[in-house]
Design a protein around this motif. Sequence first.
Motif, PDB file in Angstrom:
ATOM      1  N   TYR A  11       0.833  -1.205   0.000  1.00 49.82           N
ATOM      2  CA  TYR A  11       0.000   0.000   0.000  1.00 49.82           C
ATOM      3  C   TYR A  11       0.865   1.251   0.000  1.00 49.82           C
ATOM      4  N   ASP A  12       1.934   1.219   0.763  1.00 48.14           N
ATOM      5  CA  ASP A  12       2.838   2.357   0.831  1.00 48.14           C
ATOM      6  C   ASP A  12       3.493   2.602  -0.524  1.00 48.14           C
ATOM      7  N   ILE A  13       3.888   1.532  -1.191  1.00 50.83           N
ATOM      8  CA  ILE A  13       4.524   1.647  -2.510  1.00 50.83           C
ATOM      9  C   ILE A  13       3.561   2.266  -3.510  1.00 50.83           C
ATOM     10  N   ALA A  14       2.308   1.803  -3.510  1.00 49.87           N
ATOM     11  CA  ALA A  14       1.315   2.314  -4.461  1.00 49.87           C
ATOM     12  C   ALA A  14       1.029   3.790  -4.223  1.00 49.87           C
ATOM     13  N   MET A  15       0.905   4.185  -2.962  1.00 48.57           N
ATOM     14  CA  MET A  15       0.654   5.595  -2.657  1.00 48.57           C
ATOM     15  C   MET A  15       1.835   6.458  -3.087  1.00 48.57           C
ATOM     16  N   ARG A  16       3.044   5.970  -2.834  1.00 50.13           N
ATOM     17  CA  ARG A  16       4.229   6.740  -3.173  1.00 50.13           C
ATOM     18  C   ARG A  16       4.364   6.924  -4.680  1.00 50.13           C
ATOM     19  N   GLU A  17       4.046   5.877  -5.423  1.00 48.56           N
ATOM     20  CA  GLU A  17       4.142   5.958  -6.886  1.00 48.56           C
ATOM     21  C   GLU A  17       3.166   6.988  -7.440  1.00 48.56           C
ATOM     22  N   GLU A  18       1.955   7.035  -6.874  1.00 46.56           N
ATOM     23  CA  GLU A  18       0.986   8.020  -7.354  1.00 46.56           C
ATOM     24  C   GLU A  18       1.424   9.443  -7.021  1.00 46.56           C
ATOM     25  N   ILE A  19       2.005   9.599  -5.857  1.00 45.15           N
ATOM     26  CA  ILE A  19       2.468  10.930  -5.471  1.00 45.15           C
ATOM     27  C   ILE A  19       3.613  11.367  -6.379  1.00 45.15           C
ATOM     28  N   GLU A  20       4.530  10.459  -6.671  1.00 44.33           N
ATOM     29  CA  GLU A  20       5.697  10.796  -7.484  1.00 44.33           C
ATOM     30  C   GLU A  20       5.342  11.001  -8.952  1.00 44.33           C
ATOM     31  N   ASN A  21       4.442  10.170  -9.472  1.00 43.55           N
ATOM     32  CA  ASN A  21       4.152  10.185 -10.900  1.00 43.55           C
ATOM     33  C   ASN A  21       2.872  10.930 -11.258  1.00 43.55           C
ATOM     34  N   GLY A  22       2.009  11.138 -10.275  1.00 40.71           N
ATOM     35  CA  GLY A  22       0.742  11.801 -10.559  1.00 40.71           C
ATOM     36  C   GLY A  22      -0.236  10.875 -11.255  1.00 40.71           C
ATOM     37  N   THR A  23      -1.440  11.357 -11.469  1.00 43.70           N
ATOM     38  CA  THR A  23      -2.466  10.594 -12.185  1.00 43.70           C
ATOM     39  C   THR A  23      -3.090  11.501 -13.234  1.00 43.70           C
ATOM     40  N   GLU A  24      -3.720  10.905 -14.226  1.00 46.37           N
ATOM     41  CA  GLU A  24      -4.268  11.683 -15.340  1.00 46.37           C
ATOM     42  C   GLU A  24      -5.321  12.686 -14.887  1.00 46.37           C
ATOM     43  N   ASP A  25      -6.142  12.307 -13.933  1.00 39.78           N
ATOM     44  CA  ASP A  25      -7.220  13.210 -13.505  1.00 39.78           C
ATOM     45  C   ASP A  25      -6.849  14.048 -12.284  1.00 39.78           C
ATOM     46  N   GLY A  26      -5.608  13.887 -11.768  1.00 33.87           N
ATOM     47  CA  GLY A  26      -5.184  14.681 -10.630  1.00 33.87           C
ATOM     48  C   GLY A  26      -5.676  14.182  -9.295  1.00 33.87           C
ATOM     49  N   TYR A  27      -6.327  13.016  -9.278  1.00 35.15           N
ATOM     50  CA  TYR A  27      -6.821  12.444  -8.039  1.00 35.15           C
ATOM     51  C   TYR A  27      -6.036  11.188  -7.691  1.00 35.15           C
ATOM     52  N   CYS A  28      -5.967  10.889  -6.396  1.00 31.29           N
ATOM     53  CA  CYS A  28      -5.279   9.681  -5.947  1.00 31.29           C
ATOM     54  C   CYS A  28      -6.260   8.514  -5.931  1.00 31.29           C
ATOM     55  N   HIS A  29      -5.841   7.396  -6.493  1.00 29.55           N
ATOM     56  CA  HIS A  29      -6.709   6.217  -6.565  1.00 29.55           C
ATOM     57  C   HIS A  29      -6.164   5.044  -5.763  1.00 29.55           C
ATOM     58  N   ALA A  30      -4.912   5.123  -5.359  1.00 30.99           N
ATOM     59  CA  ALA A  30      -4.350   4.044  -4.552  1.00 30.99           C
ATOM     60  C   ALA A  30      -5.056   4.001  -3.201  1.00 30.99           C
ATOM     61  N   VAL A  31      -5.188   2.816  -2.660  1.00 32.36           N
ATOM     62  CA  VAL A  31      -5.840   2.657  -1.365  1.00 32.36           C
ATOM     63  C   VAL A  31      -4.999   3.330  -0.289  1.00 32.36           C
ATOM     64  N   HIS A  32      -5.656   4.149   0.487  1.00 32.88           N
ATOM     65  CA  HIS A  32      -5.004   4.910   1.563  1.00 32.88           C
ATOM     66  C   HIS A  32      -5.568   4.381   2.883  1.00 32.88           C
ATOM     67  N   PRO A  33      -4.888   3.404   3.508  1.00 33.31           N
ATOM     68  CA  PRO A  33      -5.462   2.730   4.682  1.00 33.31           C
ATOM     69  C   PRO A  33      -5.562   3.642   5.907  1.00 33.31           C
ATOM     70  N   LEU A  34      -6.679   3.506   6.592  1.00 32.38           N
ATOM     71  CA  LEU A  34      -6.903   4.184   7.870  1.00 32.38           C
ATOM     72  C   LEU A  34      -7.480   3.170   8.844  1.00 32.38           C
ATOM     73  N   ILE A  35      -7.040   3.236  10.083  1.00 35.97           N
ATOM     74  CA  ILE A  35      -7.556   2.313  11.092  1.00 35.97           C
ATOM     75  C   ILE A  35      -8.545   3.045  12.007  1.00 35.97           C
ATOM     76  N   PHE A  36      -9.689   2.403  12.217  1.00 37.09           N
ATOM     77  CA  PHE A  36     -10.684   2.879  13.169  1.00 37.09           C
ATOM     78  C   PHE A  36     -10.852   1.799  14.226  1.00 37.09           C
ATOM     79  N   VAL A  37     -10.953   2.197  15.476  1.00 39.56           N
ATOM     80  CA  VAL A  37     -11.052   1.233  16.570  1.00 39.56           C
ATOM     81  C   VAL A  37     -12.335   1.477  17.357  1.00 39.56           C
ATOM     82  N   PHE A  38     -13.025   0.390  17.685  1.00 40.70           N
ATOM     83  CA  PHE A  38     -14.297   0.462  18.398  1.00 40.70           C
ATOM     84  C   PHE A  38     -14.248  -0.461  19.610  1.00 40.70           C
TER      85      PHE A  38
END
Length: 396
Positions: A295-322
Amino acid sequence: MNMNDYKKVSDRIYPSGECRKKVMDMKYENNRKAIRHRPTGRIIAVVSAAALAACGGTFAAASRLGAFDKLTNKRDRTVTYESGYTGPLDKYDRNEYEKIAPNAVKFEEVSHAENDKFSVDLDSAYYDGIELILGFTGEMANGNTEGLNTLGFTASIEVNGELYHPKSYDGQNLMTDWWGTFVIDEGESNSFTGSMTCILPCEARFDDTAEVSVKIDHIWSNEISTYDYSTDTPHSYDVMLGHDDGRLELSQNITADTSLVRQINKTAEKDGFYFTVYSISPAMMLCHGGYPESYDIAMREEIENGTEDGYCHAVHPLIFVFDEDGNYIEPLPMNPIDMPDGEWASASVSTDSKTLTIKVGDKNCQSNENGSIEFDDQYGHQSFGYITEFTLDLSE
């Protein structure tokens, strides 16, 4: 999610060092026994998690309430601003003082300091060997003529004569002061109660008694502003500036109560995601979460290379605890906590739940094949799609 928004979501994800430098400007933050870690994952600053180490102070006298007692209803209080907006009196202080107050110490003799702008007492403290919470009471020397409800302040801290700073994610001293807040006492016009929460760096922590010295050098309010015409910039209203008005210096001998910390040291994992709870105290739950490196690799690649529409599509994990009743466990807004073995942890409000449910969401998705949820955590986060979820048993 727009690429620029990555700078705004640093409160719940700790990417690798390289990605961190390029992606975000992180803003949010002892176990003395062997701690089990999974070093292959990437750390997630969770929406839960952490054992409270505290630093507290306020006015103390046998016939008066200590600072923490006076702060027990702080989170329920609201204030209406000049704009007409009504909101929490201090939205950044999520400490649960009703749990902290019974375990804090009110000093028999308060430490007092004053100048021609502000008068303050350090009357109580909570310290469990990791977190130090100082409690204060104070008032403006010339009266609260502006009718202020909240004050922010910065201060330096010395432990047994050694100066210590907060630490950044890479373990370096930030070379900045600690910060805290004062709130107006209910029904009063110029009586304030404040606190400052400090996760002491490992080298500053102590298990016995130490002299803790606090030097408050700046007090301000965001409720009104002054205007710098030379730069066309509005500034917060300054109540006291240390270099002009003099620092307020206070000191107390503080004794650690490490018996307040219940060691947990349990980890649960699923699909490469994991969540560890190290310990729980009345002030916080100390924890650490992580996700697969892919996941970290995919996010980093999008940040470095950008995307055609300017939005990030790689999964950006967040943890929620209940907790076991399905109640969301809030994070505490503090810098990452350095552990004795060099790892980092996060903090959340304390819990006595016997089990935790950990849900991993995707910051970029409103929904996915697993469905979505309508989730409002009062910080504007809604409709996170869950990637996976699992349970951590905290029972003995």
